[in-house]
Structures are given as structure tokens and as C-alpha cells.
Write an enzyme that holds these catalytic residues in place. Structure first.
Site, PDB file in Angstrom:
ATOM      1  N   SER A  83       0.848  -1.194   0.000  1.00 36.29           N
ATOM      2  CA  SER A  83       0.000   0.000   0.000  1.00 36.29           C
ATOM      3  C   SER A  83       0.879   1.238   0.000  1.00 36.29           C
ATOM      4  CB  SER A  83      -0.894   0.009   1.228  1.00 36.29           C
ATOM      5  OG  SER A  83      -1.436   1.303   1.393  1.00 36.29           O
ATOM      6  N   HIS A 138      -1.336  -1.372  -4.114  1.00 36.30           N
ATOM      7  CA  HIS A 138      -2.619  -1.018  -3.494  1.00 36.30           C
ATOM      8  C   HIS A 138      -2.664   0.505  -3.276  1.00 36.30           C
ATOM      9  CE1 HIS A 138      -6.162  -2.047  -0.996  1.00 36.30           C
ATOM     10  NE2 HIS A 138      -5.746  -1.105  -0.150  1.00 36.30           N
ATOM     11  N   ASP A 180      -4.865   3.581  -1.774  1.00 35.53           N
ATOM     12  CA  ASP A 180      -5.949   3.902  -0.849  1.00 35.53           C
ATOM     13  C   ASP A 180      -6.504   5.295  -1.116  1.00 35.53           C
ATOM     14  OD1 ASP A 180      -6.120   1.583   0.914  1.00 35.53           O
ATOM     15  OD2 ASP A 180      -4.055   2.088   1.469  1.00 35.53           O
ATOM     16  N   MET A 213      -9.186   8.038  -0.087  1.00 34.31           N
ATOM     17  CA  MET A 213     -10.048   8.414   1.051  1.00 34.31           C
ATOM     18  C   MET A 213     -10.585   9.821   0.854  1.00 34.31           C
ATOM     19  SD  MET A 213      -7.819   6.997   4.245  1.00 34.31           S
ATOM     20  CE  MET A 213      -6.829   5.500   4.128  1.00 34.31           C
ATOM     21  N   HIS A 220      -8.511   1.066  -3.812  1.00 37.54           N
ATOM     22  CA  HIS A 220      -9.447   0.802  -2.716  1.00 37.54           C
ATOM     23  C   HIS A 220     -10.159   2.119  -2.419  1.00 37.54           C
ATOM     24  CE1 HIS A 220      -9.745  -0.252   1.888  1.00 37.54           C
ATOM     25  NE2 HIS A 220     -10.926  -0.155   1.314  1.00 37.54           N
ATOM     26  N   MET A 265     -12.303   4.301  -0.435  1.00 38.30           N
ATOM     27  CA  MET A 265     -12.934   4.539   0.863  1.00 38.30           C
ATOM     28  C   MET A 265     -13.625   5.887   0.775  1.00 38.30           C
ATOM     29  SD  MET A 265      -9.794   3.065   3.125  1.00 38.30           S
ATOM     30  CE  MET A 265      -8.712   3.216   1.712  1.00 38.30           C
ATOM     31  N   MET A 283     -11.528  -5.992   5.388  1.00 35.50           N
ATOM     32  CA  MET A 283     -10.746  -5.061   6.209  1.00 35.50           C
ATOM     33  C   MET A 283     -10.452  -5.701   7.564  1.00 35.50           C
ATOM     34  SD  MET A 283     -10.166  -2.503   4.325  1.00 35.50           S
ATOM     35  CE  MET A 283      -9.222  -1.659   5.603  1.00 35.50           C
ATOM     36  N   ASP A 328      -6.754  -6.578   4.284  1.00 34.16           N
ATOM     37  CA  ASP A 328      -6.119  -5.266   4.334  1.00 34.16           C
ATOM     38  C   ASP A 328      -6.131  -4.700   5.756  1.00 34.16           C
ATOM     39  OD1 ASP A 328      -5.250  -2.677   3.840  1.00 34.16           O
ATOM     40  OD2 ASP A 328      -6.981  -2.099   2.626  1.00 34.16           O
TER      41      ASP A 328
HETATM   42  C1  DX5 Z   1      -6.369   1.454   5.754  1.00 35.06           C
HETATM   43  C2  DX5 Z   1      -5.979   1.159   4.346  1.00 35.06           C
HETATM   44  C3  DX5 Z   1      -4.862   0.204   4.231  1.00 35.06           C
HETATM   45  C4  DX5 Z   1      -3.566   0.667   4.835  1.00 35.06           C
HETATM   46  C5  DX5 Z   1      -2.858  -0.561   5.345  1.00 35.06           C
HETATM   47  O1  DX5 Z   1      -7.507   2.221   5.751  1.00 35.06           O
HETATM   48  O2  DX5 Z   1      -7.070   0.621   3.625  1.00 35.06           O
HETATM   49  O3  DX5 Z   1      -4.669  -0.223   2.888  1.00 35.06           O
HETATM   50  O4  DX5 Z   1      -2.731   1.326   3.922  1.00 35.06           O
HETATM   51  O5  DX5 Z   1      -1.772  -0.135   6.090  1.00 35.06           O
HETATM   52  P1  DX5 Z   1      -1.093  -1.077   7.185  1.00 35.06           P
HETATM   53  O6  DX5 Z   1      -0.578  -2.274   6.434  1.00 35.06           O
HETATM   54  O7  DX5 Z   1      -0.029  -0.217   7.738  1.00 35.06           O
HETATM   55  O8  DX5 Z   1      -2.155  -1.449   8.169  1.00 35.06           O
HETATM   56 ZN    ZN Z   2      -6.606  -0.292   1.601  1.00 36.52          ZN
END
Ligand code: DX5
Ligand code: ZN
Length: 220
Positions: A7, A32, A34, A36, A65, A67, A136, A174
Site C-alpha cells: 500500500s 494497493h 488507498d 479516502m 481501494h 474509501m 478489512m 487489508d
Molecule cells: C487502511 C488502508 C490500508 C492501509 C494498510 O484504511 O485501507 O490499505 O494502507 O496499512 P497497514 O498495512 O499499515 O495497516
Molecule cells: Zn486499503
């Protein structure tokens, strides 16, 4: 067989191309990303322009991903920006069938992401339209959180549910995964494993990916 999906949330954004090249050198094939929105989750990260730039910088599989609230409004735009996989949260989308079929129709793999406290039964009707489920194992919003131990049992039950359906749905997990727990996660059936801080928080991302692959492979 499993794959590591580093990620980039925990990467150094000023050196993103190098950070991407280094996980590829360590053996990762997926990346990956993320996304948000500060609304569905209490944090804001990156969006379409960054995905477009990453697409130009790598041939790795880009796994976005989302969010974000109302992900159906943006999911196809992420495919157009270069994403190979797009996951949307079951908690955020009132029209999951429409969004999943739109993602697939645009040429990407469609995923349903599910928060730790959301029951897997929420996924039943979406399974025929999903290529993968993103389970998750932390509450989404931040990297570096601790793995929620009860997610192992949830992962096992999800795998059973998919097996019973006979559908070719893969499972990605994840949050909070590192060398100490990747073995159990692989043993419990995860096929794609996201790791942020365990890859980018340890100095040498390439070696970290290798270490995770090793620990995941030698769990017996
Ligand atoms: C959290 C994200 C993850 C995050 C994982 O909301 O969806 O993808 O980057 O990070 P680690 O591996 O540090 O938990
Ligand atoms: Zn993620």
C-alpha cells in the site's frame, strides 16, 4: 498461492516512482492505492490524478481501494485513470450491483470491501458480480493500525461462504499485516495481502516485500 499488494499510503510521496520500483524489485506484482474522501473515513488521501500518474510509471496491477461515499459516482473514472482493480465499500454504496457491473463493463476487476464490524452476510447477493472481496482487518482510514484478531475467523467464514457459492471470487485482506501474522492470514485463505507500514515503514521496501513473501510461504 498469495500475492503481496504493497500500500503506497505509507510510501514517501515525494519519491513515489522509486518507492513503486522498489516493491516491484522485491517481488510484488500489485500496488494497493488507498483513496479516502474525509467523509466515509476520517482521512483524505489521493485521487484520480495520482492514479493516472502511477499508471504511466508502472506496469504493475493497480488495485484502487475506494474509501469514499457514493463510490458509484467515481468508480469508472478510476478504471479510465488506469486502475486494474477497483473496490467499493458495501457500507457506502446503495447500488452495489450497478457499480460492480459498471467496473467490470469498463474492463477492470470489481471488488467489494467490507469493514470489520459488517457481517459477511451483506455480501451474499453481490458475490455473483464481484471478482474479489476486500476484507478489512482494521477500521479503514489510516495505515499502521493493529490487526483485529477476530478477523481470522471472519476470513475463514468468508472463504467457506465463497466455496459454498461455487463462484470464482478471490479474497484480499487489508490492515495490520506484517511478518508476525501473515502466515496465519495465508493459512486462513487470503489470496491477496495488503501491507503498508510493514513494507514502507522499515527502511528497505524491497527487502520487506521479500520477507513477507518468505514468511507467508513458510507458514507450515
Ligand atoms: C487502511 C488502508 C490500508 C492501509 C494498510 O484504511 O485501507 O490499505 O494502507 O496499512 P497497514 O498495512 O499499515 O495497516
Ligand atoms: Zn486499503
Amino acid at each position: 498461492m498469495f500475492e503481496i499488494a504493497p500500500s503506497i499510503l505509507s510510501a514517501d510521496f515525494t519519491r513515489l516512482a522509486d518507492e513503486i520500483a522498489s516493491v516491484k524489485a522485491g517481488g510484488a506484482k500489485m500496488l494497493h492505492v488507498d483513496v479516502m474522501d474525509g467523509h466515509f473515513v476520517p482521512n483524505i488521501t489521493i485521487g484520480l490524478p495520482v492514479v493516472k500518474s502511477i499508471r504511466k510509471a508502472t506496469d504493475m496491477v493497480i488495485d484502487t481501494h475506494l474509501m469514499i461515499s457514493e463510490p458509484g459516482r467515481y468508480a469508472v473514472d478510476f478504471v479510465k485513470a488506469g486502475a486494474d482493480m477497483v473496490s467499493v465499500h458495501v457500507e457506502a454504496d446503495h447500488h452495489l450491483h450497478r457499480t460492480l457491473t459498471a467496473i467490470t463493463g469498463a474492463g477492470a476487476k470489481a471488488g467489494v470491501a467490507i469493514n470489520p464490524a459488517t457481517p459477511i452476510e451483506m455480501l451474499t447477493e453481490a458475490l455473483p458480480y464481484a471478482d474479489f472481496i476486500l476484507l478489512m482487518s482494521v477500521n479503514p482510514g489510516f495505515g499502521g493500525q493493529s490487526f483485529i484478531p477476530t478477523m481470522i475467523d471472519k476470513l475463514r467464514r468468508l472463504k467457506q461462504m465463497i466455496a459454498a457459492s461455487g463462484l470464482p471470487v478471490r479474497v484480499e485482506i487489508d490492515g495490520g499485516i506484517d511478518e508476525s501474522n501473515i502466515g496465519e492470514v495465508v493459512r486462513s485463505g487470503a489470496e491477496m495481502i495488503v501491507a503498508g507500514s510493514a513494507v514502507y515503514g522499515r527502511g528497505d521496501p524491497s527487502a520487506a516485500v521479500q520477507g513477507l513473501i518468505e514468511h507467508g510461504t513458510n507458514w507450515v
